[in-house]
Design an enzyme around this catalytic site. Structure first.
Site, PDB file in Angstrom:
ATOM      1  N   TYR A  99      71.856  34.147  21.686  1.00  0.00           N
ATOM      2  CA  TYR A  99      71.731  33.645  23.175  1.00  0.00           C
ATOM      3  C   TYR A  99      73.139  33.933  23.762  1.00  0.00           C
ATOM      4  O   TYR A  99      74.229  34.349  23.098  1.00  0.00           O
ATOM      5  CB  TYR A  99      71.271  32.322  23.401  1.00  0.00           C
ATOM      6  N   GLU A 100      73.103  33.910  25.100  1.00  0.00           N
ATOM      7  CA  GLU A 100      74.294  34.303  25.894  1.00  0.00           C
ATOM      8  C   GLU A 100      74.706  35.606  25.704  1.00  0.00           C
ATOM      9  O   GLU A 100      75.980  36.011  25.585  1.00  0.00           O
ATOM     10  CB  GLU A 100      75.356  33.257  25.734  1.00  0.00           C
ATOM     11  N   GLY A 101      73.693  36.516  25.699  1.00  0.00           N
ATOM     12  CA  GLY A 101      74.049  38.043  25.476  1.00  0.00           C
ATOM     13  C   GLY A 101      74.151  38.061  23.731  1.00  0.00           C
ATOM     14  O   GLY A 101      75.153  37.745  23.256  1.00  0.00           O
TER      15      GLY A 101
END
Length: 116
Positions: A99-101
């Site tokens: 997550y978050e890239g």
């Protein structure tokens, strides 16, 4: 656990391989912290921090995954039991890479800057 578990007549932490492995993992955690701190300082000072943040995400999430995987390995079968907190930590570490890239996207950001 490593102080309490006795194997071959001595606690696990006295086994050289495991002691050295713990030293390496401690170093890896420390390295990731410094990369993270660099990005935080750049943001706090109002400087561009996008590349440092990408590096920090990769370093910290990879370190978390590697350290928890090694910890599970050192605990043996106990590492998979819910009674030991490391089981949850390993699952949490994996999701931070996603997550978050994802880390692959962070690498695209970094490589794009390197080859401009």
């Amino acid at each position: 656990y490593m102080k309490e578990r006795i194997q071959f007549g001595k606690p696990l932490f006295k086994q050289q391989y495991l002691a050295f492995k713990m030293a390496e993992l401690d170093l890896e955690i420390e390295e990731a912290k410094y990369i993270l701190y660099k990005a935080a300082i750049e943001k706090q000072e109002g400087r561009p921090y996008g590349l440092s943040a990408a590096k920090a995400k990769i370093a910290c999430t990879d370190a978390a995954m590697h350290v928890t995987t090694e910890a599970v390995q050192m605990l043996g079968g106990n590492g998979y039991m819910k009674e030991y907190e490391i089981e949850r930590m390993m699952r949490d570490a994996k999701i931070t890479q996603i997550y978050e890239g994802t880390n692959e996207i962070q690498k695209l950001i970094l490589s794009g800057k390197l080859f401009r």
